[in-house]
Design an enzyme around this catalytic site. Structure first.
Site, PDB file in Angstrom:
ATOM      1  CG  ASP A  69      84.196  15.064  72.267  1.00 55.44           C
ATOM      2  OD1 ASP A  69      84.893  15.059  73.442  1.00 55.44           O
ATOM      3  OD2 ASP A  69      83.061  14.971  72.941  1.00 55.44           O
ATOM      4  CD  GLU A 128      77.712  19.044  73.909  1.00 50.86           C
ATOM      5  OE1 GLU A 128      76.688  18.489  73.845  1.00 50.86           O
ATOM      6  OE2 GLU A 128      78.320  18.163  75.295  1.00 50.86           O
TER       7      GLU A 128
END
EC number: 3.5.1.47
Length: 374
Positions: A69, A128
């Site tokens: 990520d 997130e």
């Protein structure tokens, strides 16, 4: 001793944190690095602010996926390191800079040392929030290159640098954001009978929400309802017309998530009646549980236990959330923790991972993928 190039990459990325689907500089940095590698075995695509890189194998009969990520968090960094974030109010406080540097290290190794399967490296935006994994795996780019297995890691400040921890089955929880807006009628503090006070309504609702887990969830199950923020009113002598409650829900099963939400909705309806107000619920960003494939995970654990330089821990599940769960929902694979030995935990302004873990991560993943060459 010269600094590892992947520590340098981590520090470069640490200085340019970007929020979900705004990772333009991060994407540019990754692409620039990839373009320095030999191109004979590489294919590169972009998706939104993410990057997909295929390293062609010797036979290409299977494809092994690896995901890292990319996004940072809206946190003002307080580490004091010389390579601190250059962007006020933003920080890589969840270790995604480490995740990307390890992925680039593994990618680089297999560009120079190909194995039988193809390898697909996914640099995924917006973990997130609002969540990049689910739309990425549904994208046309991903459909064309869908892997047969998929892997990912997440840094773990609580473990010593280089420790690997995982387990078969459920590793991370189902998660949901929670936003509740209450609207009543404001007015002068001296005339409360002419108003509908939303600070009082919010206070009652928050208290009631604490009963959801204790009285509506099976004690043998696990769930969390946390209210982290309450806003309402304007000044001390005006009764608040509006209030906003912000929190998070976490459960160890998808079924429990639905039960908790149903109970929250019933309590909110009761507040509307009892305080003669209106309410709106927004569940924001929702992530599916990270459920490690048992067979893949047992194979991974067995391999890591055979490595003399790896400390392998079979851990318990955690209430953390990760949108990698959406990828594991479609593709067999696993996520594991990689210890980074920080005194401060994930999402903390002083979280400072031990960079020795980067080389351990690169070597461990590379050796494991090498073992899949059959």
């Amino acid at each position: 001793m010269a600094q590892s190039p992947f520590v340098t990459i981590r520090r470069d990325l640490h200085q340019i944190p970007e929020l979900g689907f705004k990772e333009h500089k991060t994407q540019e940095y990754i692409l620039q690095y990839i373009h320095t590698l030999p191109k004979e075995r590489l294919e590169v695509k972009t998706w939104k602010t993410g990057v997909l890189v295929k390293v062609k194998g010797k036979t290409g009969q299977r494809t092994i996926g690896y995901r890292a990520d990319m996004d940072g968090l809206p946190i003002e960094e307080q580490t004091g390191v010389p390579f601190r974030s250059s962007r006020p109010g933003m920080m890589h406080a969840c270790g995604h800079d480490v995740h990307m540097s390890i992925a680039l290290g593994v990618l680089t190794h297999f560009v120079h040392h190909p194995i039988d399967p193809d390898l697909l490296f996914l640099f995924q935006p917006a973990e997130e929030g609002p969540g990049g994994a689910e739309p990425m795996i549904a994208s046309e780019e991903m459909k064309e290159w869908m892997p047969d297995e998929i892997y990912a890691l997440h840094v773990a400040p609580e473990y010593p640098a280089g420790t690997i921890a995982t387990k078969p089955g459920l590793l991370f929880a189902n998660t949901s954001e929670l936003f509740i807006d209450l609207t009543g009628k404001g007015g002068h503090a001296a005339f409360p009978h002419e108003t509908k006070d939303m600070v009082v309504a919010a206070a009652h609702l928050i208290t009631q929400l604490q009963t959801v887990v204790s009285r509506n969830v099976n004690p043998l199950d696990s769930a969390v309802v946390t209210i982290g923020k309450l806003t309402g009113g304007t000044v001390q002598n005006i009764i608040a017309e509006t209030a906003r409650i912000e929190g998070t829900i976490r459960t160890l099963s998808a079924e429990s998530m639905q039960k908790v939400k149903k109970r929250i909705e019933a309590l909110v309806q009761g507040i509307e009646i009892g305080f003669e107000c209106t309410a709106a619920i927004d569940y924001g960003c929702n992530y599916y549980q990270v459920d490690n494939d048992p067979a893949v995970t047992e194979r991974f654990i067995s391999f890591m236990k055979s490595q003399e330089d790896i400390e392998l821990v079979v851990c318990k599940e955690a209430m953390t959330g990760e949108d990698f769960g959406y990828m594991l929902k479609e593709i067999p694979g696993l996520m594991f923790w990689l210890g980074v030995g920080s005194d401060y935990g994930l999402h903390h302004a002083k979280m400072n991972p031990d960079e020795k873990a980067i080389e351990v991560g690169i070597q461990a993943v590379s050796k494991y993928f090498q073992s899949l060459s059959f």
